[in-house]
Design a protein around this motif. Structure first.
Motif, short mmCIF file in Angstrom:
data_model
loop_
_atom_site.label_atom_id
_atom_site.label_comp_id
_atom_site.label_asym_id
_atom_site.label_seq_id
_atom_site.Cartn_x
_atom_site.Cartn_y
_atom_site.Cartn_z
N LYS A 110 37.91 37.89 38.10
CA LYS A 110 37.58 36.92 39.13
C LYS A 110 38.86 36.29 39.66
CE LYS A 110 36.71 33.15 35.82
NZ LYS A 110 37.18 33.89 34.65
N GLU A 111 38.73 35.59 40.77
CA GLU A 111 39.89 34.96 41.40
C GLU A 111 40.67 34.10 40.40
OE1 GLU A 111 39.75 33.93 46.03
OE2 GLU A 111 38.08 33.07 44.93
N GLY A 112 42.01 34.23 40.44
CA GLY A 112 42.87 33.43 39.57
C GLY A 112 43.19 34.08 38.24
N ASP A 113 42.53 35.18 37.91
CA ASP A 113 42.78 35.85 36.63
C ASP A 113 44.11 36.60 36.66
OD1 ASP A 113 40.43 34.95 35.60
OD2 ASP A 113 39.36 36.86 35.71
N ASP A 114 44.68 36.79 35.47
CA ASP A 114 45.82 37.69 35.29
C ASP A 114 45.27 39.05 34.85
OD1 ASP A 114 47.60 35.69 35.94
OD2 ASP A 114 47.95 35.11 33.86
N VAL A 115 45.70 40.09 35.52
CA VAL A 115 45.15 41.42 35.30
C VAL A 115 46.27 42.39 34.96
CG1 VAL A 115 43.90 43.34 36.36
CG2 VAL A 115 43.21 40.98 36.84
N LYS A 116 45.98 43.32 34.04
CA LYS A 116 46.91 44.40 33.72
C LYS A 116 46.32 45.73 34.13
CE LYS A 116 49.28 42.40 29.68
NZ LYS A 116 49.58 42.61 28.24
N LEU A 117 47.12 46.54 34.77
CA LEU A 117 46.78 47.93 35.01
C LEU A 117 47.62 48.77 34.07
CD1 LEU A 117 45.53 46.66 37.57
CD2 LEU A 117 46.23 48.69 38.82
N VAL A 118 46.95 49.47 33.16
CA VAL A 118 47.64 50.20 32.10
C VAL A 118 47.52 51.70 32.36
CG1 VAL A 118 47.80 50.61 29.62
CG2 VAL A 118 47.13 48.35 30.48
N CYS A 119 48.69 52.35 32.46
CA CYS A 119 48.74 53.79 32.70
C CYS A 119 49.20 54.48 31.41
CB CYS A 119 49.71 54.09 33.84
SG CYS A 119 49.60 55.77 34.48
N GLU A 120 48.45 55.50 31.00
CA GLU A 120 48.75 56.20 29.76
C GLU A 120 48.80 57.70 30.01
OE1 GLU A 120 46.61 53.18 26.57
OE2 GLU A 120 45.50 54.91 27.34
N ALA A 121 49.78 58.35 29.41
CA ALA A 121 49.90 59.81 29.50
C ALA A 121 50.02 60.38 28.10
CB ALA A 121 51.11 60.20 30.35
#
Length: 323
Positions: A110-121
């Motif tokens: 939701k608005e204001g959240d801290d988000v991580k996009l995690v890329c794995e190989a």
């Protein structure tokens, strides 16, 4: 073939035998797959030192394999065994698959959240990662400067609705220069905002009017009115709008109407005030009546003054008498 390990047994008599095991199963020499080189040395003490070196062809499936050797020896006419510790070897291999996921789950952002996009190989060592966000149909914004390209993590702080969109992770394996990519959709949930209210300003009693309330939110909000009427919802340029057809009555003129927009994240309300069209008309009539009265008084005064000058109107007192 790769040298896996060397196993040494010292001070045995009679001479021992060494075997090799992978994940608990004994290995046998096999052309192009397994090779075992064994040596036996008799020391000046008469005891034996045995040495065995294991060579094997390894694949990515061996990255979790455990190897150990076993020494077989005789003591007092009985056969005994002793196992070495189990070892795991480091296997280098290129990436074949890449994954990209949102933390926390996109459904909870939701608005204001801290988000991580995690890329794995699945390569070893891990490849270099790059991140992109789609702006237009064939245009991608490079976000790699905001990411830890070694660990494959892109941090987004205080996301808002403009943070929603398609993100892409790319990997480049420096050994074979192969490139893999994966994308994921980030959806930011946000509470409703009423962006427009429209209605006729002046209305008449019993007149049928249309009231419109437009809002924007995600997930899609519901729109409710506090007055009875016929409502129709529609989507217009990502806005949710509700058009209410209602007949004007005394209560509507007195209290107005309220538009209430809500979703799981919040509520937004706006008030619509309607004015009786008779109100400005009445003021106009009063003003006109006053002007007419002023004109009538002026005309009457002028007539009286004119007649007085002509002597048509007596002075209002007894006439003079001759002396």
């Amino acid at each position: 073939l790769l040298q896996i390990a060397q196993c040494v047994s010292r001070n045995s008599f009679p001479s021992p035998n060494i075997t090799w095991h992978k994940n608990g199963e004994q290995l046998q020499p096999e052309e192009k797959m397994v090779k075992i080189l064994a040596t036996m040395t008799r020391e000046s003490s008469g005891l034996y030192t045995a040495s065995s070196t294991l060579f094997a062809h390894v694949t990515r499936e061996d990255r979790n394999s455990l190897y150990h050797c076993t020494v077989h020896y005789w003591l007092l006419g009985q056969k005994h065994t002793m196992d070495s510790q189990k070892i795991n070897i480091t296997v280098f291999y290129p990436a074949q698959h890449v994954k990209l996921h949102v933390m926390p789950s996109s459904a909870l952002v939701k608005e204001g959240d801290d988000v991580k996009l995690v890329c794995e190989a699945d390569g070893n060592p891990a490849p270099v990662f790059s991140f992109y966000k789609r702006e237009l149909e064939d245009s991608w914004q490079d976000l790699s400067s905001l990411a830890d390209t070694n660990s494959g993590v892109l941090n987004l702080h205080g996301v808002n609705k403009s943070s929603s969109g398609l993100y892409k992770c790319q990997t480049l394996d420096l050994d074979d220069m192969r490139q893999l990519e994966k994308d994921v959709e980030l959806v930011v949930n946000w509470k409703p905002r009423i962006v427009a209210i429209s209605s006729p300003l002046y209305v008449r009693q019993d007149e049928v009017v249309n009231l419109t309330c437009k809002a924007i939110a995600f997930p899609r909000p519901s729109v409710r009115w506090n007055v009875n009427g016929t409502a129709h919802e529609y989507i217009e340029n990502q806005h949710v709008a509700s058009n209410l057809t209602v007949r004007v009555n005394h209560d509507l003129l007195r209290a107005g109407a309220m538009c209430r927009v809500s979703n799981a994240l919040g509520v937004s309300e706006k008030h619509i005030q309607l004015l009786d069209q008779k109100t400005p008309e009445s003021k106009g009539v009063i003003i006109v009546a006053i002007i007419v009265c002023i004109l009538v008084v002026a005309v009457v005064g002028s007539v009286i003054y004119f007649l007085h000058k002509k002597g048509k109107i007596p002075c209002g007192r007894a006439g003079k008498q001759d002396m």
